[in-house]
Design a protein around this motif. Sequence first.
Motif, PDB file in Angstrom:
ATOM      1  N   ALA A  38      -8.160   8.278 -14.461  1.00  0.00           N
ATOM      2  CA  ALA A  38      -7.795   9.630 -14.043  1.00  0.00           C
ATOM      3  C   ALA A  38      -8.377  10.693 -14.973  1.00  0.00           C
ATOM      4  CB  ALA A  38      -6.285   9.766 -13.968  1.00  0.00           C
ATOM      5  N   SER A  39      -8.646  10.344 -16.206  1.00  0.00           N
ATOM      6  CA  SER A  39      -9.156  11.315 -17.171  1.00  0.00           C
ATOM      7  C   SER A  39     -10.560  11.805 -16.818  1.00  0.00           C
ATOM      8  CB  SER A  39      -9.155  10.711 -18.574  1.00  0.00           C
ATOM      9  OG  SER A  39     -10.013   9.590 -18.638  1.00  0.00           O
ATOM     10  N   MET A  40     -11.227  11.101 -15.928  1.00  0.00           N
ATOM     11  CA  MET A  40     -12.567  11.498 -15.525  1.00  0.00           C
ATOM     12  C   MET A  40     -12.538  12.667 -14.529  1.00  0.00           C
ATOM     13  SD  MET A  40     -15.496   8.936 -14.008  1.00  0.00           S
ATOM     14  CE  MET A  40     -16.391   9.559 -12.613  1.00  0.00           C
ATOM     15  N   TYR A  41     -11.395  12.944 -13.957  1.00  0.00           N
ATOM     16  CA  TYR A  41     -11.254  13.939 -12.894  1.00  0.00           C
ATOM     17  C   TYR A  41     -10.514  15.161 -13.429  1.00  0.00           C
ATOM     18  CZ  TYR A  41     -12.458   9.829 -10.164  1.00  0.00           C
ATOM     19  OH  TYR A  41     -13.095   8.715  -9.674  1.00  0.00           O
ATOM     20  N   ASN A  42     -10.984  16.353 -13.058  1.00  0.00           N
ATOM     21  CA  ASN A  42     -10.338  17.552 -13.580  1.00  0.00           C
ATOM     22  C   ASN A  42      -9.567  18.331 -12.522  1.00  0.00           C
ATOM     23  OD1 ASN A  42     -12.379  18.698 -12.099  1.00  0.00           O
ATOM     24  ND2 ASN A  42     -13.225  19.931 -13.765  1.00  0.00           N
ATOM     25  N   SER A  43      -9.546  17.833 -11.294  1.00  0.00           N
ATOM     26  CA  SER A  43      -8.765  18.478 -10.242  1.00  0.00           C
ATOM     27  C   SER A  43      -8.083  17.392  -9.426  1.00  0.00           C
ATOM     28  CB  SER A  43      -9.653  19.326  -9.323  1.00  0.00           C
ATOM     29  OG  SER A  43     -10.279  20.362 -10.033  1.00  0.00           O
ATOM     30  N   ARG A  44      -6.895  17.715  -8.941  1.00  0.00           N
ATOM     31  CA  ARG A  44      -6.138  16.751  -8.144  1.00  0.00           C
ATOM     32  C   ARG A  44      -5.309  17.497  -7.127  1.00  0.00           C
ATOM     33  NH1 ARG A  44      -1.336  13.028 -10.530  1.00  0.00           N
ATOM     34  NH2 ARG A  44      -0.095  14.724  -9.668  1.00  0.00           N
ATOM     35  N   GLY A  45      -5.168  16.910  -5.962  1.00  0.00           N
ATOM     36  CA  GLY A  45      -4.326  17.521  -4.943  1.00  0.00           C
ATOM     37  C   GLY A  45      -2.858  17.207  -5.155  1.00  0.00           C
ATOM     38  N   GLN A  46      -2.032  17.681  -4.235  1.00  0.00           N
ATOM     39  CA  GLN A  46      -0.579  17.481  -4.337  1.00  0.00           C
ATOM     40  C   GLN A  46      -0.146  16.123  -3.809  1.00  0.00           C
ATOM     41  OE1 GLN A  46       1.687  19.638  -5.848  1.00  0.00           O
ATOM     42  NE2 GLN A  46      -0.263  20.438  -6.554  1.00  0.00           N
ATOM     43  N   GLY A  47      -0.981  15.501  -3.034  1.00  0.00           N
ATOM     44  CA  GLY A  47      -0.684  14.172  -2.552  1.00  0.00           C
ATOM     45  C   GLY A  47      -0.158  14.138  -1.129  1.00  0.00           C
ATOM     46  N   THR A  48      -0.290  12.980  -0.507  1.00  0.00           N
ATOM     47  CA  THR A  48       0.253  12.728   0.821  1.00  0.00           C
ATOM     48  C   THR A  48       0.864  11.335   0.814  1.00  0.00           C
ATOM     49  OG1 THR A  48      -0.258  12.764   3.204  1.00  0.00           O
ATOM     50  CG2 THR A  48      -1.957  11.860   1.759  1.00  0.00           C
ATOM     51  N   GLN A  49       2.063  11.229   1.369  1.00  0.00           N
ATOM     52  CA  GLN A  49       2.817   9.969   1.302  1.00  0.00           C
ATOM     53  C   GLN A  49       2.365   9.009   2.393  1.00  0.00           C
ATOM     54  OE1 GLN A  49       5.170   8.956  -0.975  1.00  0.00           O
ATOM     55  NE2 GLN A  49       5.230   6.974   0.096  1.00  0.00           N
ATOM     56  N   VAL A  50       2.164   7.766   1.991  1.00  0.00           N
ATOM     57  CA  VAL A  50       1.874   6.681   2.925  1.00  0.00           C
ATOM     58  C   VAL A  50       2.968   5.637   2.767  1.00  0.00           C
ATOM     59  CG1 VAL A  50       0.295   4.802   3.502  1.00  0.00           C
ATOM     60  CG2 VAL A  50      -0.600   7.074   2.936  1.00  0.00           C
ATOM     61  N   THR A  51       3.620   5.310   3.878  1.00  0.00           N
ATOM     62  CA  THR A  51       4.679   4.311   3.873  1.00  0.00           C
ATOM     63  C   THR A  51       4.358   3.240   4.896  1.00  0.00           C
ATOM     64  OG1 THR A  51       6.311   5.983   3.242  1.00  0.00           O
ATOM     65  CG2 THR A  51       7.151   3.907   4.123  1.00  0.00           C
ATOM     66  N   VAL A  52       4.308   1.994   4.431  1.00  0.00           N
ATOM     67  CA  VAL A  52       3.992   0.859   5.290  1.00  0.00           C
ATOM     68  C   VAL A  52       5.190  -0.073   5.310  1.00  0.00           C
ATOM     69  CG1 VAL A  52       2.357  -0.999   5.780  1.00  0.00           C
ATOM     70  CG2 VAL A  52       1.580   1.074   4.598  1.00  0.00           C
ATOM     71  N   ASP A 106       0.815  -1.211   0.000  1.00  0.00           N
ATOM     72  CA  ASP A 106       0.000   0.000   0.000  1.00  0.00           C
ATOM     73  C   ASP A 106       0.857   1.274   0.000  1.00  0.00           C
ATOM     74  OD1 ASP A 106      -2.226  -1.662   2.273  1.00  0.00           O
ATOM     75  OD2 ASP A 106      -2.545  -1.321   0.121  1.00  0.00           O
ATOM     76  N   THR A 107       2.156   1.104   0.140  1.00  0.00           N
ATOM     77  CA  THR A 107       3.056   2.246   0.143  1.00  0.00           C
ATOM     78  C   THR A 107       2.980   2.986  -1.185  1.00  0.00           C
ATOM     79  OG1 THR A 107       4.583   1.237   1.716  1.00  0.00           O
ATOM     80  CG2 THR A 107       5.479   2.943   0.256  1.00  0.00           C
ATOM     81  N   ALA A 108       2.687   4.281  -1.121  1.00  0.00           N
ATOM     82  CA  ALA A 108       2.522   5.086  -2.333  1.00  0.00           C
ATOM     83  C   ALA A 108       2.232   6.529  -1.937  1.00  0.00           C
ATOM     84  CB  ALA A 108       1.374   4.559  -3.181  1.00  0.00           C
ATOM     85  N   MET A 109       2.266   7.396  -2.930  1.00  0.00           N
ATOM     86  CA  MET A 109       1.734   8.745  -2.774  1.00  0.00           C
ATOM     87  C   MET A 109       0.237   8.662  -3.081  1.00  0.00           C
ATOM     88  SD  MET A 109       2.622  11.877  -2.055  1.00  0.00           S
ATOM     89  CE  MET A 109       4.314  12.194  -2.564  1.00  0.00           C
ATOM     90  N   TYR A 110      -0.565   9.170  -2.168  1.00  0.00           N
ATOM     91  CA  TYR A 110      -2.007   9.126  -2.329  1.00  0.00           C
ATOM     92  C   TYR A 110      -2.538  10.514  -2.699  1.00  0.00           C
ATOM     93  CZ  TYR A 110      -2.337   4.382  -0.500  1.00  0.00           C
ATOM     94  OH  TYR A 110      -2.224   3.017  -0.329  1.00  0.00           O
ATOM     95  N   TYR A 111      -3.386  10.528  -3.703  1.00  0.00           N
ATOM     96  CA  TYR A 111      -3.972  11.777  -4.201  1.00  0.00           C
ATOM     97  C   TYR A 111      -5.493  11.695  -4.145  1.00  0.00           C
ATOM     98  CZ  TYR A 111       0.554  12.061  -6.631  1.00  0.00           C
ATOM     99  OH  TYR A 111       1.885  12.089  -6.942  1.00  0.00           O
ATOM    100  N   CYS A 112      -6.118  12.816  -3.869  1.00  0.00           N
ATOM    101  CA  CYS A 112      -7.556  12.878  -4.063  1.00  0.00           C
ATOM    102  C   CYS A 112      -7.819  13.643  -5.359  1.00  0.00           C
ATOM    103  CB  CYS A 112      -8.267  13.534  -2.887  1.00  0.00           C
ATOM    104  SG  CYS A 112      -7.834  15.249  -2.570  1.00  0.00           S
ATOM    105  N   ALA A 113      -8.958  13.373  -5.950  1.00  0.00           N
ATOM    106  CA  ALA A 113      -9.298  13.978  -7.232  1.00  0.00           C
ATOM    107  C   ALA A 113     -10.797  14.226  -7.287  1.00  0.00           C
ATOM    108  CB  ALA A 113      -8.866  13.067  -8.378  1.00  0.00           C
TER     109      ALA A 113
END
Length: 124
Positions: A109-123, A89-96
């Motif tokens: 991803a083409s369905m979304y027109n806005s995206r955040g900068q992301g937050t890192q999750v490390t497991v 599950d380790t990845a950069m997570y973005y909301c859109a």
Amino acid sequence: DVQLVESGGGSVQAGGSLKLSCAASGNTFSTYCMGWFRQAPGKEREGVATIDSDGSQSYADSVKGRFDVSRDNSKKTLYLQMTSLKPEDTAMYYCAASPPGSSGTWSSASMYNSRGQGTQVTVS
């Protein structure tokens, strides 16, 4: 377009939990379909979960039963509760955000027109 800011990422041991948040600007949040994506180094971006304006949800098979997506329209905030986390599950997570009338597969991803900068999750 809405502006999105994620928070809540961090480092956690396998089996642990994290809750991500995504704060949105503007007055149209409640009408948007919202999604969570993730991207690990060297891998393609992956749709994780989505929640539509009517509350209907979809999940990637890899997270079903472990992740829960929710939204609070009064706070203009999207959430992703992650439990039983695994190293994969380790990845950069973005909301859109996908505006009303958009068509396509929720995990595209083409369905979304806005995206955040992301937050890192490390497991680990």
